[in-house]
Design an enzyme around this catalytic site. Structure first.
Site, mmCIF file in Angstrom:
data_model
loop_
_atom_site.group_PDB
_atom_site.id
_atom_site.type_symbol
_atom_site.label_atom_id
_atom_site.label_comp_id
_atom_site.label_asym_id
_atom_site.label_seq_id
_atom_site.Cartn_x
_atom_site.Cartn_y
_atom_site.Cartn_z
ATOM 1 N N SER A 284 24.257 17.589 -29.743
ATOM 2 C CA SER A 284 25.277 18.194 -30.598
ATOM 3 C C SER A 284 25.001 19.698 -30.751
ATOM 4 C CB SER A 284 25.328 17.459 -31.935
ATOM 5 O OG SER A 284 26.521 17.718 -32.616
ATOM 6 N N HIS B 249 28.637 9.230 -31.493
ATOM 7 C CA HIS B 249 28.050 10.566 -31.380
ATOM 8 C C HIS B 249 26.527 10.536 -31.519
ATOM 9 C CE1 HIS B 249 27.856 14.873 -31.459
ATOM 10 N NE2 HIS B 249 27.400 14.917 -32.707
#
Length: 252
Positions: free
Chosen positions: A84, A233
């Site tokens: 990320s 994610h």
């Protein structure tokens, strides 16, 4: 800036960068496996974990922090991995210093611009009255008014520490709140890293989409992509064995 990091294992150096609101601790379980084959560097990026706080917070200075650490540790070339926000730092570093990155791994983030989508989390974190709460349970109760998912609250509250006066944030919450737009910024348009690059994407995540592939190819012409099934994610937390398998396969 002298970043805090945890070093373990032996072999070629593998540097891992956490995402927003995270810390080096997020990668401990994966590090325990990978340190059997590599020298692991788990990094706290500035304004996170046990690294120093600073008013300036953007990818330019985070790349500079990382370069300073490489120089201090005598790391001429590394395997570099980031998730990320950490993936954005890793990509920016590879563009700026391609000679220092032997292979690059980017976990669930693309080179493009991402609009701000952490407002609710920031509102929740800023709502916790640190001077008044007496326990983590109280902090969780405040946060639950903003975030339903217990797992996300548990992750966020890992950044809640204590000193002699009570609870404190280990993250630099005021600076992150003020500069949250920096997290989503796109890579420089003309930047290119020609080394081997692996993108790991959560199959249930929308952070990497088919429409991102031309942009990825433009910046990283020697890339491959693997989708981790049944993962969102937080693929390294949801499917650590699959992530370890893909990392080992790529780094061989």
């Amino acid at each position: 800036m002298k970043l805090n990091f945890k070093k373990s294992g032996s072999g070629q150096p593998l540097v891992i960068l956490h995402g927003l609101f995270g810390s080096a601790d997020n990668w401990f379980s994966i590090a325990r496996e990978l340190e059997k084959n590599y020298t692991l560097y788990l990094i706290d990026q500035r304004n996170h974990g046990d690294s120093p706080h600073a008013d300036e917070w953007n990818y330019r200075v985070m790349v500079k922090d990382l370069l300073e650490l490489f120089d201090d540790e005598g790391l001429s070339e590394v395997f570099l991995m980031g998730h990320s926000m950490g993936g954005k730092t890793a990509m920016n570093f590879a563009l700026a210093h391609p000679d220092r990155v032997e292979k690059l791994i980017v976990a669930d983030i693309a080179p493009r611009y991402y609009s701000v989508h952490h407002q609710t989390i920031l509102e929740g974190l800023n709502s916790i009255p640190l001077a008044e709460i007496k326990s983590r349970k109280e902090a969780d109760e405040h946060l639950s008014k903003y975030i339903d998912e217990a797992g996300i609250r548990q992750f966020l509250l890992k950044s809640l520490g204590r000193d002699e006066n009570g609870f404190v944030w280990k993250i630099n919450l005021p600076v992150i709140t003020k500069n949250i737009e920096e997290v989503g910024k796109a890579l420089p348009q003309d930047g290119k890293y020609k080394g081997p690059t692996l993108f790991l994407a959560g199959a249930n995540s929308n952070y990497i989409q088919q429409s991102d592939l031309p942009d990825i190819l433009d910046h990283f012409p020697n890339y491959e992509i693997e989708f981790i099934s049944d993962a969102g994610h937080w693929l390294h937390a949801e499917k650590p064995e699959a992530v370890i398998q893909q990392v080992r396969k790529f780094l061989k």
